[in-house]
Motif scaffolding. Structure first.
Motif, PDB file in Angstrom:
ATOM      1  N   ALA A 108       0.858  -1.186   0.000  1.00  0.00           N
ATOM      2  CA  ALA A 108       0.000   0.000   0.000  1.00  0.00           C
ATOM      3  C   ALA A 108       0.886   1.225   0.000  1.00  0.00           C
ATOM      4  N   THR A 109       0.499   2.214  -0.784  1.00  0.00           N
ATOM      5  CA  THR A 109       1.205   3.493  -0.797  1.00  0.00           C
ATOM      6  C   THR A 109       0.217   4.612  -0.489  1.00  0.00           C
ATOM      7  N   THR A 110       0.695   5.625   0.182  1.00  0.00           N
ATOM      8  CA  THR A 110      -0.127   6.790   0.474  1.00  0.00           C
ATOM      9  C   THR A 110       0.644   8.044   0.107  1.00  0.00           C
ATOM     10  N   THR A 128      -0.841  -2.475  -4.436  1.00  0.00           N
ATOM     11  CA  THR A 128      -2.124  -3.160  -4.265  1.00  0.00           C
ATOM     12  C   THR A 128      -3.205  -2.189  -3.830  1.00  0.00           C
ATOM     13  N   ARG A 129      -2.853  -1.237  -2.949  1.00  0.00           N
ATOM     14  CA  ARG A 129      -3.765  -0.201  -2.481  1.00  0.00           C
ATOM     15  C   ARG A 129      -3.101   1.157  -2.613  1.00  0.00           C
ATOM     16  N   VAL A 130      -3.903   2.156  -2.977  1.00  0.00           N
ATOM     17  CA  VAL A 130      -3.467   3.554  -3.014  1.00  0.00           C
ATOM     18  C   VAL A 130      -4.394   4.309  -2.079  1.00  0.00           C
ATOM     19  N   VAL A 131      -3.827   4.896  -1.017  1.00  0.00           N
ATOM     20  CA  VAL A 131      -4.608   5.509   0.057  1.00  0.00           C
ATOM     21  C   VAL A 131      -4.301   7.004   0.095  1.00  0.00           C
ATOM     22  N   VAL A 132      -5.307   7.844  -0.188  1.00  0.00           N
ATOM     23  CA  VAL A 132      -5.075   9.288  -0.312  1.00  0.00           C
ATOM     24  C   VAL A 132      -6.209  10.066   0.347  1.00  0.00           C
ATOM     25  N   PRO A 133      -6.012  11.352   0.608  1.00  0.00           N
ATOM     26  CA  PRO A 133      -7.090  12.180   1.160  1.00  0.00           C
ATOM     27  C   PRO A 133      -8.255  12.318   0.185  1.00  0.00           C
ATOM     28  N   LEU A 151      -8.068   2.168  -5.197  1.00  0.00           N
ATOM     29  CA  LEU A 151      -8.046   3.496  -4.584  1.00  0.00           C
ATOM     30  C   LEU A 151      -9.010   3.551  -3.406  1.00  0.00           C
ATOM     31  N   VAL A 152      -8.500   3.947  -2.251  1.00  0.00           N
ATOM     32  CA  VAL A 152      -9.351   4.230  -1.093  1.00  0.00           C
ATOM     33  C   VAL A 152      -8.958   5.608  -0.557  1.00  0.00           C
ATOM     34  N   GLN A 153      -9.955   6.344  -0.036  1.00  0.00           N
ATOM     35  CA  GLN A 153      -9.704   7.715   0.404  1.00  0.00           C
ATOM     36  C   GLN A 153     -10.153   7.913   1.848  1.00  0.00           C
ATOM     37  N   TYR A 154      -9.483   8.841   2.528  1.00  0.00           N
ATOM     38  CA  TYR A 154      -9.791   9.119   3.924  1.00  0.00           C
ATOM     39  C   TYR A 154     -10.101  10.603   4.110  1.00  0.00           C
TER      40      TYR A 154
END
Length: 336
Positions: A108-110, A128-133, A151-154
């Protein structure tokens, strides 16, 4: 669970510090690799984190960056191949996600700046995962192969997560012999060696000249590189202060009256801590900074004379704190 984290820039230490604590507290094994660049190694030491140092920054040229990329990829693969990791985590380290993919390891990268084109073309496609605002429009990330479910966002800023347990330490001010009556300004130069910030920005040197000559200001400059440190010192301006080594920048920001930074983490740390902050960034604004400007939490600076130089009333500013475990769980969703 056995977790590999790669840190290639100073900000990565700050992002992962609370996540490493959470992982180790619950019994997971964490191993860290790092690149020798800027204050990364000093900050690791400052926060009590041990790392295996593999590689260094490639400098300004594309050829130098390419050579270091190839060299570091080989070193990372050799180091990681027999360690039986369950997942690999990074903050924009495309070397980690590329290596993890070659090893068949979920990663996972952010990150929170979407216009670093080459970095994200490599890193996002391999991850595998891209985690961004969630301030970054998803359409801007599709060009890198980052679409749901990858892509998942927070919500909010990454700084609101890793600073959730932070309280400033006033001892950070002691080495500087500051006059409390003066306005305390913290300054961060532009990322001169970054590919996405290649054109010259004269605004920051003008800001240094203005603040460094005022007798009602203490301006603490936090250089990114030794070259920047030497340049600021060569100005010999009486109100400029340049620390010898990496310092507790979060405490310095929290105790400052204002911050002036050419983009990046320090801007958002100030916003998260409720400190007035101006940006002199000369590149293309990302979605996070665009949102902060709309909310009035970040002010674009086009003329140093527009700086509001006054003592800050800390009680008039509010902080936002978020749970870092939520960010960690998004990163660990890379594990099948």
């Amino acid at each position: 669970m056995k977790v590999w984290i790669d840190m290639t820039a100073s900000a990565h230490v700050l992002v992962f510090r609370p996540l490493v604590q959470i992982l180790r507290k619950r019994g997971d094994v964490v191993e860290i690799t790092a690149r020798d660049y800027a204050q990364t190694l000093q900050l690791l030491e400052l926060h009590g984190l041990r790392a295996t140092v593999l590689g260094r920054h490639g400098g300004r040229s594309r050829l130098g960056k390419a050579r270091q990329l190839v060299s570091r990829l080989g070193a990372l693969r050799h180091w990681a191949k027999d360690r039986a990791f369950d997942v690999a985590l990074a903050h924009g380290s495309h070397e980690l996600t590329l290596t993890a993919r070659r090893l068949g390891l979920p990663s996972a990268t952010t990150f929170d700046y979407e216009w670093a084109w080459l970095q994200h073309q490599l890193g996002c496609r391999a991850a595998t995962r891209v985690v961004v605002p969630d301030a970054i429009p998803p359409a801007r990330l599709a060009r890198y192969g980052a679409e749901p479910p990858k892509l998942v966002q927070y919500p909010g800023l990454k700084e609101e997560y890793y600073l959730s347990d932070f309280e400033p330490d006033r001892s950070v001010l002691e080495p500087f012999d500051l006059d409390p009556a003066r306005v305390l300004v913290v300054l961060r130069p532009p990322p001169d060696v970054s590919l996405y910030h290649r054109h010259s920005n004269p605004l920051f040197p003008l800001t240094l000249d203005l603040l460094g000559s005022r007798d009602d200001v203490h301006a603490v400059v936090l250089p990114r590189t030794d070259e920047q440190r030497d340049f600021v010192r060569s100005l010999a301006l009486p109100s400029l202060i340049v620390p010898e080594r990496a310092v507790d920048a979060q405490s310095l920001i929290a105790l400052a009256d204002l911050v002036v930074s050419a983009g990046g983490t320090m801007n958002r740390e100030a916003a998260a801590l409720g400190v007035p902050v101006y940006t002199t960034y000369g590149g293309r604004l990302g979605g996070v900074d665009e949102a902060l400007i709309r909310e009035g939490r970040l002010v674009p600076l086009s003329d140093p004379r527009a700086l509001k130089l006054e003592k800050r009333n800390a009680a008039s500013h509010t902080r936002i704190r978020r749970d870092p475990e939520q960010l960690l769980e998004l990163l660990l969703s890379a594990v099948p």
